[in-house]
Design an enzyme around this catalytic site. Structure first.
Site, PDB file in Angstrom:
ATOM      1  N   LYS A   1      23.366  98.243  54.536  1.00 37.40           N
ATOM      2  CA  LYS A   1      22.108  97.285  54.421  1.00 37.40           C
ATOM      3  C   LYS A   1      21.488  96.801  55.898  1.00 37.40           C
ATOM      4  O   LYS A   1      22.560  96.497  56.686  1.00 37.40           O
ATOM      5  CB  LYS A   1      22.431  96.371  53.630  1.00 37.40           C
ATOM      6  CG  LYS A   1      20.963  95.413  53.125  1.00 37.40           C
ATOM      7  CD  LYS A   1      21.322  94.203  52.137  1.00 37.40           C
ATOM      8  CE  LYS A   1      20.414  93.544  51.741  1.00 37.40           C
ATOM      9  NZ  LYS A   1      20.829  92.265  50.712  1.00 37.40           N
TER      10      LYS A   1
ATOM     11  N   SER B   1      18.250  92.029  46.655  1.00 34.65           N
ATOM     12  CA  SER B   1      17.885  91.899  48.156  1.00 34.65           C
ATOM     13  C   SER B   1      18.425  93.353  48.463  1.00 34.65           C
ATOM     14  O   SER B   1      17.802  94.201  49.399  1.00 34.65           O
ATOM     15  CB  SER B   1      17.933  91.088  49.263  1.00 34.65           C
ATOM     16  OG  SER B   1      19.267  90.715  49.425  1.00 34.65           O
TER      17      SER B   1
ATOM     18  N   SER C   1      22.176  89.752  44.871  1.00 28.30           N
ATOM     19  CA  SER C   1      21.531  90.490  45.660  1.00 28.30           C
ATOM     20  C   SER C   1      22.003  92.010  45.578  1.00 28.30           C
ATOM     21  O   SER C   1      21.568  93.085  46.026  1.00 28.30           O
ATOM     22  CB  SER C   1      21.240  90.171  46.955  1.00 28.30           C
ATOM     23  OG  SER C   1      20.218  89.282  47.011  1.00 28.30           O
TER      24      SER C   1
END
Length: 458
Positions: free
Chosen positions: A81, A156, A180
Site C-alpha cells: 500500500k 482504505s 481498512s
C-alpha cells in the site's frame, strides 16, 4: 482451464521454486501481463515498476538455482500500500494535497519483505488520507471492484484488495485503523488480516493503526504475517516474533456470534444469512456458537468520529491554503465542523478508544472467538466516498470492525458467500490479543467449507 501463474498462491510458488519446476522470472511475467490486461479497468496500482521487478525476479531465479534463497518469500510477487514507505517512492497518502517527496528508506514491513526475497513490483492505491472506505482519491484514479466494476473495492486498502482478487500475484500489504484491511477484503472476497496491535511494526505508530496482509488464502496471509512480525525500534508498541498456536481444533471452541452491531447501517438480510451459514459450518465441526449482544455504543462511535475530525482538521489546517484546496471536498466537509467541537468533547472522544477496548475485552470473557459480518452491506457504488453519501455520517458501516482496532485484538475477513448480485460477503473472525495465527486457522476452516467461485481475472 489452463493454469495461469499469476493465480498461484505463495505457498504453491515456493514449493515449485524449490523443486525447480518454476522460475520467479516466469511468474513475474505472468503477473505483469495480468496487470497490463486489467489495470485500465481496476486502477489498483501506484508506482508500478516492471523493470525493477524483472531484475529482482532474475536475482531470485539465480539464488534458487544456487540453492540459496534469500528468505521465506524469495521470488514471490508482492504489492505494498502506498502509505507504507518504500525507498525512492513518494507517499502521497491518496491526496493531491501531499508534496511528492521520495521516501529515503523502507518502512519496517517493506524492509522485512524485501530481505525475505519478495519481488515488490508495485505500490497500491488508497483513498484520501486513508479516511474513506472506498477508492475515491484526488491523487489516484478511482479503484474499482474486480467482481463488479460499478462497485467500490472498499478502502482504505483499496488497491490491495482489488489486486488480490484480480490475481496481481498472491500477497498484498495494507493498513487498517478502523476496518481498512477487512472492509475491502470482505467486499473483494479475499482474506484480510488486521493483526494484534504491534504485531507488525508501523513506521508511524498511532492508536488503532495496524499493517497486515490481503491474500486469497489464509495460509498465504499467515506466511506474510510471520515474515513481517517482530520488534523494531521505530515502533515502541511492536511485539516479539509471532508463535504458532497450540492444539487448535474447532471442536474445542466457544464462539460468540454478533449479527447486530446495535448501531450504524442495518445489516442486509443476505449478509446475515451468509454469516449465519458460516457459523453453522463451525457448529458442524464441533464448535459451540452462541449469539451475543452488541459490543459498542453510539456514544463510542460518535466520540471517535469527533476526535478523528479534530485530528484530521489539525493536519489539513497546517497545510498552506493552496494545498488545502486540493483536499477531497467530502473530507473538507467532514472536518469543517471541527471548530465547533469543544475541548471537553475532544477529550471525551479520545476516551472512547479505551471504552471500546474495555467493551471488547468484556465480550471475550466467555468466548475464544467472535464472528460477525465485516460490513453490514455488500460493496456500494464505486464513485461514492461513503456508503451513506454523507460526509457528516462517515462511519455508519464500521461498527463491526473498528472496535478491534481500538482494543488491539486481531481480526480477519474471509469470504463466506455471495449476494444475489454476485458480490462477495465477508465474515469477520476476531480473537484474543496475540492469537493472530489462530484467527487465520479458523479462517482456513471456513475457506475449506465454503463454495468456491472463479476469481474475476478477465
Amino acid at each position: 482451464m489452463t493454469e495461469n501463474l499469476a493465480d498461484l498462491t505463495a505457498t504453491d510458488l515456493l514449493s515449485r521454486y524449490r523443486d525447480g519446476s518454476l522460475s520467479p522470472v516466469e511468474v513475474i511475467e505472468a503477473v505483469l501481463a495480468r496487470v497490463e490486461s486489467l489495470e485500465p479497468k481496476l486502477c489498483a496500482t501506484y508506482a508500478l515498476d516492471p523493470s525493477a521487478a524483472r531484475d529482482a525476479a532474475k536475482d531470485s531465479e539465480h539464488r534458487w538455482q544456487q540453492g540459496e534463497p534469500a528468505g521465506p518469500l524469495d521470488g514471490v510477487p508482492i504489492t505494498i500500500k502506498e502509505n507504507i514507505a518504500t525507498r525512492g517512492t513518494p507517499v502521497p497518502q491518496g491526496t493531491a494535497a501531499t508534496e511528492l517527496i521520495p521516501a529515503t528508506e523502507d518502512a519496517p514491513a517493506a524492509a522485512r519483505l524485501r530481505a525475505a526475497g519478495a519481488v515488490i513490483f508495485s505500490k497500491t492505491t488508497m483513498p484520501e488520507y486513508g479516511m474513506l472506505s472506498s477508492g475515491v482519491s484526488t491523487f489516484h484514479h478511482l479503484t474499482r471492484n474486480p467482481w463488479d466494476l460499478g462497485k467500490t473495492a472498499g478502502g482504505s486498502s483499496a488497491g490491495a484488495a482489488a489486486a488480490a482478487a484480480a490475481g496481481y500475484g498472491p500477497i498484498h500489504i495494507g493498513t487498517d485503523i478502523g476496518g481498512s484491511i477487512r472492509l475491502p477484503a470482505g467486499w473483494c472476497g479475499v482474506v484480510g488480516l488486521k493483526p494484534t496491535h504491534g504485531r507488525v511494526p508501523v513506521g508511524t505508530p498511532y492508536p488503532g493503526r495496524a499493517i497486515g496482509p490481503l491474500t486469497r488464502t489464509a495460509s498465504d496471509a499467515a506466511l506474510a504475517l510471520t515474515v513481517m512480525s517482530g520488534p523494531d525500534r521505530v515502533d515502541p508498541t511492536s511485539l516479539p516474533p509471532i508463535t504458532e498456536p497450540d492444539n487448535f481444533s474447532p471442536s474445542t471452541l466457544r464462539i460468540g456470534l454478533l449479527l447486530d452491531a446495535g448501531l450504524g447501517l442495518p445489516v442486509d438480510p443476505e449478509v446475515t444469512a451468509a454469516v449465519t451459514n458460516a457459523a453453522a459450518l463451525l457448529e458442524s465441526a464441533g464448535a459451540v456458537v452462541e449469539p451475543i449482544a452488541p459490543i459498542i455504543t453510539r456514544d463510542m462511535l460518535d466520540g471517535l468520529d469527533r476526535f478523528w475530525r479534530v485530528r484530521s482538521a489539525a493536519d489539513i489546517n497546517a497545510l498552506p491554503p493552496e494545498r488545502q484546496a486540493k483536499v477531497l471536498p467530502e473530507i473538507r466537509r467532514w472536518v469543517s465542523t471541527a471548530a465547533d467541537i469543544s475541548g471537553f468533547e475532544v477529550f471525551d472522544g479520545f476516551s472512547q478508544m479505551a471504552a471500546m477496548a474495555v467493551a471488547v475485552d468484556a465480550a471475550f470473557a466467555d468466548y475464544d472467538f467472535i464472528l460477525s459480518p465485516v460490513a453490514p452491506i455488500t460493496a456500494f457504488a464505486a464513485e461514492l466516498a461513503y456508503p451513506t453519501d454523507d460526509p457528516l455520517k462517515p462511519f455508519e458501516h464500521i461498527a463491526f470492525t473498528v472496535p478491534y482496532n481500538m482494543s488491539a485484538h486481531p481480526a480477519t475477513s474471509v469470504n463466506c458467500g455471495f449476494s444475489s448480485e454476485g458480490l462477495p460477503i465477508g465474515l469477520q473472525i476476531a480473537g484474543p490479543r496475540f492469537t493472530d495465527l489462530a484467527v487465520l486457522r479458523l479462517a482456513a476452516v471456513i475457506e475449506s467449507r465454503t463454495a468456491i467461485r472463479p476469481w474475476p481475472t478477465e
